[in-house]
Scaffold this active site. Structure first.
Site, PDB file in Angstrom:
ATOM      1  N   GLY A  17       6.310 -14.044   0.758  1.00 20.10           N
ATOM      2  CA  GLY A  17       6.512 -13.992   2.201  1.00 20.10           C
ATOM      3  C   GLY A  17       6.897 -15.343   2.759  1.00 20.10           C
ATOM      4  N   GLY A  26       9.988 -11.458  -3.651  1.00 23.35           N
ATOM      5  CA  GLY A  26       9.731 -12.892  -3.490  1.00 23.35           C
ATOM      6  C   GLY A  26       8.546 -13.047  -2.570  1.00 23.35           C
ATOM      7  CD  GLU A  40       5.440   1.192  12.505  1.00 20.52           C
ATOM      8  OE1 GLU A  40       4.239   1.327  12.813  1.00 20.52           O
ATOM      9  OE2 GLU A  40       6.357   1.834  13.035  1.00 20.52           O
ATOM     10  CB  VAL A  64      12.104 -13.991   0.015  1.00 19.51           C
ATOM     11  CG1 VAL A  64      13.053 -12.882   0.420  1.00 19.51           C
ATOM     12  CG2 VAL A  64      12.505 -14.564  -1.343  1.00 19.51           C
ATOM     13  CB  CYS A  72      -1.884   0.952   8.702  1.00 20.58           C
ATOM     14  SG  CYS A  72      -0.777   2.344   8.396  1.00 20.58           S
ATOM     15  CG  ASN A 126      -0.479   0.183   2.466  1.00 12.88           C
ATOM     16  OD1 ASN A 126       0.686  -0.084   2.696  1.00 12.88           O
ATOM     17  ND2 ASN A 126      -1.295   0.649   3.394  1.00 12.88           N
ATOM     18  CD  GLU A 152       8.913   1.887  10.177  1.00  9.83           C
ATOM     19  OE1 GLU A 152       7.769   2.015   9.734  1.00  9.83           O
ATOM     20  OE2 GLU A 152       9.843   1.332   9.543  1.00  9.83           O
TER      21      GLU A 152
HETATM   22  P1  NAD Z   1       0.798  -8.573   4.475  1.00 13.20           P
HETATM   23  O1  NAD Z   1       1.037  -8.741   5.930  1.00 13.20           O
HETATM   24  O2  NAD Z   1      -0.004  -9.574   3.768  1.00 13.20           O
HETATM   25  O3  NAD Z   1       2.192  -8.504   3.692  1.00 13.20           O
HETATM   26  C1  NAD Z   1       3.191  -7.561   4.016  1.00 13.20           C
HETATM   27  C2  NAD Z   1       4.534  -8.091   3.556  1.00 13.20           C
HETATM   28  O4  NAD Z   1       4.852  -9.249   4.328  1.00 13.20           O
HETATM   29  C3  NAD Z   1       4.567  -8.531   2.088  1.00 13.20           C
HETATM   30  O5  NAD Z   1       5.822  -8.178   1.544  1.00 13.20           O
HETATM   31  C4  NAD Z   1       4.440 -10.050   2.202  1.00 13.20           C
HETATM   32  O6  NAD Z   1       5.002 -10.736   1.111  1.00 13.20           O
HETATM   33  C5  NAD Z   1       5.232 -10.309   3.471  1.00 13.20           C
HETATM   34  N1  NAD Z   1       4.929 -11.581   4.145  1.00 13.20           N
HETATM   35  C6  NAD Z   1       3.798 -12.323   4.064  1.00 13.20           C
HETATM   36  N2  NAD Z   1       3.927 -13.437   4.819  1.00 13.20           N
HETATM   37  C7  NAD Z   1       5.154 -13.390   5.394  1.00 13.20           C
HETATM   38  C8  NAD Z   1       5.869 -14.241   6.288  1.00 13.20           C
HETATM   39  N3  NAD Z   1       5.331 -15.355   6.754  1.00 13.20           N
HETATM   40  N4  NAD Z   1       7.101 -13.871   6.675  1.00 13.20           N
HETATM   41  C9  NAD Z   1       7.646 -12.721   6.243  1.00 13.20           C
HETATM   42  N5  NAD Z   1       7.034 -11.875   5.387  1.00 13.20           N
HETATM   43  C10 NAD Z   1       5.799 -12.200   4.974  1.00 13.20           C
HETATM   44  O7  NAD Z   1       0.197  -7.106   4.313  1.00 13.20           O
HETATM   45  P2  NAD Z   1      -0.295  -6.402   2.991  1.00 13.20           P
HETATM   46  O8  NAD Z   1      -1.601  -7.000   2.603  1.00 13.20           O
HETATM   47  O9  NAD Z   1       0.801  -6.351   1.983  1.00 13.20           O
HETATM   48  O10 NAD Z   1      -0.510  -4.892   3.526  1.00 13.20           O
HETATM   49  C11 NAD Z   1      -1.653  -4.471   4.182  1.00 13.20           C
HETATM   50  C12 NAD Z   1      -1.473  -4.533   5.687  1.00 13.20           C
HETATM   51  O11 NAD Z   1      -0.371  -3.737   6.064  1.00 13.20           O
HETATM   52  C13 NAD Z   1      -2.658  -3.971   6.445  1.00 13.20           C
HETATM   53  O12 NAD Z   1      -2.961  -4.799   7.538  1.00 13.20           O
HETATM   54  C14 NAD Z   1      -2.154  -2.616   6.927  1.00 13.20           C
HETATM   55  O13 NAD Z   1      -2.808  -2.117   8.062  1.00 13.20           O
HETATM   56  C15 NAD Z   1      -0.720  -2.894   7.165  1.00 13.20           C
HETATM   57  N6  NAD Z   1       0.047  -1.646   7.135  1.00 13.20           N
HETATM   58  C16 NAD Z   1       0.534  -1.128   8.305  1.00 13.20           C
HETATM   59  C17 NAD Z   1       1.223   0.082   8.298  1.00 13.20           C
HETATM   60  C18 NAD Z   1       1.770   0.692   9.560  1.00 13.20           C
HETATM   61  O14 NAD Z   1       2.661   1.524   9.444  1.00 13.20           O
HETATM   62  N7  NAD Z   1       1.302   0.320  10.742  1.00 13.20           N
HETATM   63  C19 NAD Z   1       1.412   0.757   7.090  1.00 13.20           C
HETATM   64  C20 NAD Z   1       0.918   0.198   5.925  1.00 13.20           C
HETATM   65  C21 NAD Z   1       0.244  -1.011   5.962  1.00 13.20           C
END
Ligand code: NAD
Length: 473
Positions: free
Chosen positions: A202, A200, A244, A205, A278, A146, A454
């Site tokens: 989650g 890659g 985060e 990688v 978020c 996002n 952060e």
């Molecule tokens: P997500 O958690 O599905 O994925 C985020 C990242 O984590 C991606 O790069 C994904 O490939 C990786 N990932 C997935 N499984 C993993 C694992 N097991 N180990 C390591 N990495 C892994 O989130 P999303 O759908 O990409 O983003 C939306 C979410 O992010 C929402 O919940 C939003 O609230 C949150 N968000 C938080 C902030 C903040 O600053 N608090 C900011 C932006 C987005």
């Protein structure tokens, strides 16, 4: 169709060992527009080895040398401002204004890290001991879709300022933005291995990064569910983490607020980044005594909010990033109806004039109870809940009745009263009578919205650990 086939490891663009091809979509058209070749576990280990080799020399660099690297990066990212913006409009559907702000975040965070580094004291005294703030070590930086380019740059900016070599794992869905960022890193001519970037999955990688003994720190932005997995994966090697995570932020409108000012800001807070933010204010708490007037203004404001393609200059809300995300939002709208919440505006399906693309009708439910699923879970789309309350105490209690605690918003004609309410809200950041951003202020959540902070000096210290030296006199 564009194919992205290389990752950035050891200072070079290289073809990864992984062979899986992942489709990239234009969400405004539901069309495949490219493919990215995904890195795998072996690539992740190679990137960690490159970062490990770069870590010791990097940790010995002077402040001036790090500032120099950050300046190079800043110049190259700034040069690609338009390209970052266009990539996020294309692959993510960000409306132009939002894409511009996200691209600015990428450049600004590098500029901020330079300023923070200039005045940061790495050495200090604690009693008779000398304390030196040392880089934690190799950092794994994991970003969501996002605001991918922005998060890559903000995480790298502070890791590098602290002297931590890093491996970035951006979201699989953001490969166009990542490719522009890699261009910038190559042009900046950083020493090999200081930053490595590989797209890659989650599960592959990401899992290697979060469990590998040579990675000391994980800085993750993403969902709470994945954040918890990362905590578990990192436990074995005692990784330091900054998480985060998600939010379900409350917007408290107090009974003395000027509704004509407060409601448009409350709606804008709810629809930040097409609702895919978020920190979106997704629970709007309204005094029962003024509920009808507030509802009427909310309905009018939402119905005047333009949904459109990224190239529509007036659009505030773009499409959802993927079909999966579109379906998830539709499911939540059905859940709200089934739970008995009253639909004030919007509902299931696409806006009338946008039959194609993952567009959602901006939707507001009212008479929502805080125990309903739509009030407790992060929907991540333009779907808001209005929750009536009887008095200030009840408003605070509803606001805090959530597992999240990222951000909160308070509106009142009396700033001191608003500040008293703000004091009671459990969240990492509160906006009082405003919607603004301060890049030097700490950003992060309490409760299940995250761990750590952060940005600014807090962001720098997230990559540092104090080392005490006690010397015989
Ligand atoms: P997500 O958690 O599905 O994925 C985020 C990242 O984590 C991606 O790069 C994904 O490939 C990786 N990932 C997935 N499984 C993993 C694992 N097991 N180990 C390591 N990495 C892994 O989130 P999303 O759908 O990409 O983003 C939306 C979410 O992010 C929402 O919940 C939003 O609230 C949150 N968000 C938080 C902030 C903040 O600053 N608090 C900011 C932006 C987005």
């Amino acid at each position: 169709m564009r194919k992205i086939e290389r990752v950035y490891v050891g200072g070079k663009r290289v073809v990864p060992h992984g062979t899986e091809l992942f489709h990239l979509y234009n969400p405004s058209e539901e069309k495949i527009i490219g493919q990215v070749r995904l890195a795998d576990e072996q690539d992740a280990r190679a990137a960690i080895a490159a970062a490990k080799a770069a870590q010791a020399p990097l940790s010995r660099t002077s402040k001036a040398e790090r500032i120099d690297m950050l300046r190079q990066l800043h110049a190259e990212i700034e040069r690609r401002h338009k390209a970052i913006m266009l990539a996020s409009m294309l692959e993510y559907g960000a409306p132009a204004k939002r894409a511009e702000a996200a691209a600015r975040h990428a450049t600004q965070s590098l500029a901020d890290a330079i300023e923070i580094l200039k005045s940061y004291e790495f050495e200090r005294k604690a009693g008779t001991a000398d304390v030196v703030m040392r880089p934690i070590g190799v950092a794994g930086l994991i970003t969501p879709w996002n605001s991918n380019a922005g998060f890559i740059c903000s995480k790298v900016a502070y890791a590098l300022a602290a002297g931590c070599a890093s491996i970035v794992k951006p979201s699989e869905m953001s490969a166009f933005q990542t490719d522009v960022v890699i261009d910038a890193f190559l042009a900046a001519g950083l020493p090999p291995g200081v930053v490595n970037i590989l797209t890659g999955r989650g599960e592959t990688v990401g899992t290697v990064l979060t469990s590998h003994p040579d990675v000391a720190k994980i800085s993750f932005t993403g969902s709470t569910a994945v954040g918890k997995q990362i905590l578990r994966a990192g436990a074995e090697t005692c990784k330091r983490v900054t998480l985060e995570l998600g939010g379900k932020s409350p917007t408290i409108i107090l009974d003395d607020a000027n509704l004509e000012k407060a409601i448009p800001m409350a709606i804008a807070a709810g629809f930040i980044n097409s609702g895919q933010a978020c920190l979106a204010g997704t629970r709007i708490l309204v005094p029962r005594s003024i509920q009808p007037a507030a509802e009427e203004l909310i309905r009018r404001t939402v119905e005047a909010t333009r949904v459109g393609r990224p190239d529509d200059a007036d659009a505030v809300i773009g499409p959802m990033v993927s079909q999966k995300q579109w379906e998830r939002v539709q499911r939540y709208i059905r859940t709200g109806v089934a739970a008995g919440a009253r639909l004030l505006t919007g509902g299931e399906g696409r806006p009338k004039d946008l039959p194609r693309g993952w567009f959602v009708r901006p939707t507001v439910f009212t008479d929502v109870r805080n125990d309903m699923q739509i009030a407790q879970e992060e929907i991540f789309g333009p779907v808001l809940s209005v929750l009536p309350y009887d008095n200030e105490e009840e408003a605070i209690s509803i606001a805090n009745d959530t597992t999240y605690g990222l951000q909160g918003y308070v509106f009142s004609a009396d700033t001191q009263r608003a500040l008293r309410v703000a004091e009671e809200i459990e969240a990492g950041r509160i906006q009082v009578n405003t919607l603004t951003h301060e890049p030097l202020a700490p950003f992060g959540g309490v409760k299940q919205s995250g761990i750590g902070r952060e940005n600014g000096v807090y962001g720098l210290e997230a990559f540092l650990e104090p080392k005490a030296i006690l010397t015989a006199i």
